[in-house]
Design an enzyme around this catalytic site. Sequence first.
Site, PDB file in Angstrom:
ATOM      1  CG  ASP A  94      42.322-102.516  -7.287  1.00 44.33           C
ATOM      2  OD1 ASP A  94      42.632-102.990  -6.273  1.00 44.33           O
ATOM      3  OD2 ASP A  94      41.806-101.166  -7.561  1.00 44.33           O
ATOM      4  CG  ASN A 140      33.129 -98.628  -5.784  1.00 46.90           C
ATOM      5  OD1 ASN A 140      33.530 -99.777  -5.522  1.00 46.90           O
ATOM      6  ND2 ASN A 140      33.718 -97.490  -6.092  1.00 46.90           N
ATOM      7  CG  ASN A 173      36.620 -99.032   1.141  1.00 44.75           C
ATOM      8  OD1 ASN A 173      35.501 -99.059   1.285  1.00 44.75           O
ATOM      9  ND2 ASN A 173      37.752 -99.516  -0.157  1.00 44.75           N
ATOM     10  CB  CYS A 215      28.897-111.732   9.003  1.00 46.60           C
ATOM     11  SG  CYS A 215      26.917-110.734   9.272  1.00 46.60           S
ATOM     12  CB  CYS A 239      44.186 -91.201   4.297  1.00 49.77           C
ATOM     13  SG  CYS A 239      43.142 -89.239   3.852  1.00 49.77           S
ATOM     14  CB  CYS A 292      23.490-110.263  12.581  1.00 51.79           C
ATOM     15  SG  CYS A 292      24.549-109.953  11.442  1.00 51.79           S
TER      16      CYS A 292
END
Lengths: 385, 166
Positions: A94, A140, A173, A215, A239, A292
């Site tokens: 994180d 990140n 996200n 997936c 948000c 895919c």
Amino acid sequence: MNTVKELQAKLKELEEKLTAATQKNMRQKIETMSSEVVDSNPYSRLMALKRMGIVNNYERIRDFTVAVVGVGGVGSVTAEMLTRCGIGRLILFDYDKVELANMNRLFFQPHQSGLSKVEAAAETLRNINPDVDIHTYNYNITTVDNFDHFTKVLTTSSLTGGPLDLVLSCVDNFEARFTINMACNEFNLTWFESGVSENAVSGHIQYICPGETACFACAPPLIVASNIDEKTLKRDGVCAASLPTTMGIVAGFLVQNTLKYLLQFGQVTNYLGYNALTDYFPTMTLKPNPGCDDSNCRLRQKEYALKPKPEVAVEAKEDEKPIHEGNEWGISLVSESVEDSEPKVVEGIKLAYTLPGQSSIEECKEATTSNDISLEELMAQMKSI
Amino acid sequence: MVDEGTRKTLSNIQLLKTKAGPRDKELWVERLKEEYQSLIKYVQNNKEQDNDWFRLDSNKEGTRWFGKCWYIHDLLKYEFDVEFGIPVTYPSTAPEIALPELDGKTAKMYRGGKICLSDHFKPLWARNVPKFGIGHAMALGLGPWLAVEIPDLIAKGVITYKEKTG
């Protein structure tokens, strides 16, 4: 007046006292899991699962390494559950800090505000169960610079130095989910996707085994139909909303299926949704999309097709039935966008959006053509505008 | 799904061809050239139409972008630094545009000053992979965000006009 030196000495002394005090309350590590039923055995109730015939070999939990990507409302609770279950190694990713705005969710405490989530979580978790080996990475994963490190950790950090046993996505996200998907397809890692809707009243988990199940890029994300008209959903000034209840429930589903997968008991659900407004729990299975977009997904599908399949008890007959009895949940698949490759979803689940067929935007100018001009020239041209 | 305003905005920006992300080496250079060509044309068009509203620049690899955007309100020009990285999953996922100096000043932002995009943006982007590029992210993401948020932030007194010093 104290001098700076005196204050520094005092600070050091207090820090040492604090460490000593915390260590005094910490339990010692336990070499082997015992099923002895005594008040002092933190594993007695877990090992009882063996006696009751639910799990054959519970202590194998210590051999496994699981990554939790995203240590927020779902991830932190997931990490705590796995820690209490005595998982062998836990790897946390994180890049966020704990904030007071997180206090409507479980796990973190106000005094941890300002600390990085992975650091704060690791401290609490080590205290709960010092037997779990916890590694933390505060970055990140979606950036070019961090991605290679991220995949290196995923492929080399198990207790035997190999790939992890399972990756749990608890991110909030689309970009991060896509990143995990990309990594797991490339390195053939099994993972669970999890999510809670931005209006906090639905959630889901999805088991993704590259090549075997769809997936994250095989189809638009599957979401639980909330039955709320988008137009009446007020988004003014925020948000996302969140509830500790929904997040706790989703974390519970996630870890439950993690335990079933790792310790091989019960059935792992491919997709499990939760609609909080009606307490509805749709489940379904999703096959991978042969077309895919992710080339590694297609490669894993080919590999899977060549693998001998274990005999499974007869269960596949769902396709024969009409998929929708009614349309209570307002599923709307627009006919023009339905292709063979598009997955059939069960009642209560819908695609986040539909994808068009080929060449959709004729209203736009034609694509740019890269001629002989070099990148450097273009960069200079941009600067000079 | 695509309304008239969006259609008009889109018609201003050249589409891209190469589906390549920053991990794709040579193909990424190709994509980057398309990005630059599309952006240069878009900025030039904006200037011609007296609607110049941003400048962007990138590092050598094209993985970090930075620049300025501005918004005119009551004849005053409000300017903000813009920055974003190109995610490893680009162009399947859009770049997450950030205005760091507004971080913490509005709820319509995620950590680090990343702007909160409308529900329509991501589906629109997903339908147009790999044709949409940075210019589209600016026009369909940042543009509408500024138009809604900046007047509101000015009205609330959260941001005030600064005389240009440079």
